[in-house]
Design a protein around this motif. Structure first.
Motif, short mmCIF file in Angstrom:
data_model
loop_
_atom_site.label_atom_id
_atom_site.label_comp_id
_atom_site.label_asym_id
_atom_site.label_seq_id
_atom_site.Cartn_x
_atom_site.Cartn_y
_atom_site.Cartn_z
N GLU A 53 0.84 -1.19 0.00
CA GLU A 53 0.00 0.00 0.00
C GLU A 53 0.88 1.25 0.00
OE1 GLU A 53 -2.87 0.13 3.12
OE2 GLU A 53 -3.52 -1.96 2.82
N ILE A 54 0.52 2.20 -0.86
CA ILE A 54 1.23 3.48 -0.92
C ILE A 54 0.30 4.56 -0.39
CG2 ILE A 54 2.23 5.21 -2.45
CD1 ILE A 54 3.97 2.74 -2.11
N ASN A 55 0.69 5.20 0.72
CA ASN A 55 -0.17 6.19 1.36
C ASN A 55 0.29 7.63 1.13
OD1 ASN A 55 -2.08 4.39 3.00
ND2 ASN A 55 -0.09 3.62 3.61
N ILE A 69 1.19 -2.94 -6.35
CA ILE A 69 1.25 -1.64 -5.68
C ILE A 69 -0.14 -1.03 -5.69
CG2 ILE A 69 2.32 0.63 -5.71
CD1 ILE A 69 4.43 -1.15 -7.62
N ILE A 70 -0.66 -0.74 -4.49
CA ILE A 70 -2.01 -0.22 -4.34
C ILE A 70 -1.92 1.24 -3.93
CG2 ILE A 70 -4.26 -0.58 -3.26
CD1 ILE A 70 -3.11 -3.02 -4.83
N ARG A 91 -7.91 5.86 -1.52
CA ARG A 91 -7.92 4.94 -0.38
C ARG A 91 -9.27 4.25 -0.22
NH1 ARG A 91 -4.56 3.99 3.60
NH2 ARG A 91 -5.34 3.03 5.51
N GLN A 92 -10.34 4.94 -0.60
CA GLN A 92 -11.67 4.38 -0.46
C GLN A 92 -11.86 3.11 -1.28
OE1 GLN A 92 -14.33 7.55 -1.56
NE2 GLN A 92 -13.57 8.95 0.00
N LYS A 93 -11.05 2.94 -2.32
CA LYS A 93 -11.22 1.79 -3.22
C LYS A 93 -10.05 0.81 -3.12
CE LYS A 93 -14.18 4.23 -6.51
NZ LYS A 93 -14.45 4.54 -7.93
N LYS A 94 -9.27 0.92 -2.05
CA LYS A 94 -8.07 0.07 -1.97
C LYS A 94 -8.43 -1.41 -1.87
CE LYS A 94 -7.15 -0.08 3.03
NZ LYS A 94 -6.10 0.08 4.06
#
Length: 339
Positions: free
Chosen positions: A68-70, A122-123, A130-133
């Motif tokens: 996850e990439i924030n 990679i998300i 983020r809502q659709k991760k």
């Protein structure tokens, strides 16, 4: 959508490459293929108690590491790490995830270490993405579930803005939608009357990363008793939207509260209980009351006979219980027979 995909040459070729029997419904054949693979993984591994556990299992079995990439900084660091290792596919990573429709990408490592997975998924969880991760994770796994060409280096969950998705992306979205609420794990928990409260309890227990929106939509489809889900928003009729896009109107038609999306589960369809998409929501309905009064929740007993289109089409009489909840900018309703 399914009918269009079933006629796609790409989808038929994919089914053939996976050695599936030729049929007029290759989408269902591919979904069944994915179910067989997942059941085989579960048989080899042992039982999973939640869909979140299933996601981790499949990522491992399909040979990918999910990251996850924030923040922009995390993306830059990931890019540098792999480029410095000689993985040149990562050099354009920041450009590949720059658009609002670019949610994730799966890259195959060209020089993996012996202990590493072959792929990196990679998300992009920055901002509203983020809502659709949760769906994006399953979308990336969907690509790997139907992988036929091992030489492919990248898969992306994206499409060009203003253009329809490719057949493969639409197919993988269907796979992700089915697997992200895996029926074999979900159905044992669907008991008693459906409600937003019960759906939220199941979501928190089995798949907490899923959005409330997707949980309501997908769990209502799987519920063993009749239920129709609708999402209501201010909108024009479809014909009015089309005319506006072609600039046929000098002044846009007035938007009214409509059931912009509807889905009846199988028990509801068997009882011929349905709401026609784009129907106006009756002023007398609790759905309108929740919308107009800014309420977060509402419930009432109603008759579907009060639903009538501007052209005079009317739904047949049917006593129903309507439960309503505001989710984001939309009003959602669960409609079930009251007798």
């Amino acid at each position: 959508m399914c009918a269009k995909l079933n006629s796609s040459v790409v989808v038929h070729r994919l089914a053939a490459d996976l050695r599936l029997k030729s049929s007029a419904n290759p989408v269902q054949a591919l979904l069944s293929y994915c179910h067989r693979r997942v059941r085989k993984f579960l048989k080899d591994y042992g039982e999973c108690s939640t869909v979140s556990e299933l996601l981790e299992l499949l990522a491992n079995k399909l040979g990918t590491r999910v990251i996850e990439i924030n923040t922009d900084e995390e993306l830059s660091a990931l890019k540098s790490e792999y480029v410095n290792r000689g993985e040149l596919m990562f050099a354009a990573l920041d450009h590949q995830l720059v658009g609002s429709d670019d949610y994730g990408i799966t890259l195959r490592l060209t020089h993996p270490q012996p202990w590493e997975q072959s792929y990196i998924s990679i998300i992009d969880c920055r901002g509203k993405k983020r809502q659709k991760k949760y769906h994006t994770k399953w979308h990336e796994l969907g690509h790997l579930l139907i992988l036929t060409d091992q030489s492919r280096l990248a898969f992306r969950r994206s499409h060009e803005f203003g253009h329809p998705k490719s057949a493969e992306e639409s197919l993988v979205d269907s796979i992700a939608g089915e697997m992200s609420f895996y029926p074999d794990l979900i159905k044992p928990h669907l008991d008693g009357p459906i409600s937003f409260e019960t759906i939220e309890q199941i979501r928190q227990s089995l798949c907490p990363e899923a959005s409330i929106y997707s949980a309501v939509l997908n769990l209502s489809k799987l519920w063993p008793t009749p239920c129709v889900w609708i999402e209501a928003r201010l909108a024009m009729k479809k014909s009015e939207e089309t005319a506006q896009e072609s600039f046929s109107f000098r002044k846009p038609p007035e938007r009214v509260l409509r059931a912009v999306h509807t889905a009846a589960n199988e028990p509801a369809r068997e009882r011929r209980l349905n709401i026609i998409p784009r129907f106006r929501v009756p002023k007398s309905s609790v759905i309108s009351r929740v919308f107009e009064q800014g309420l977060s929740f509402g419930e009432a007993f109603e008759d579907l006979a009060q639903w009538e289109s501007s052209g005079g089409t009317q739904l047949g009489p049917c006593k129903v219980r309507v439960q309503v909840k505001r989710i984001g900018e939309s009003i959602h309703a669960l409609i079930v027979p009251s007798t």
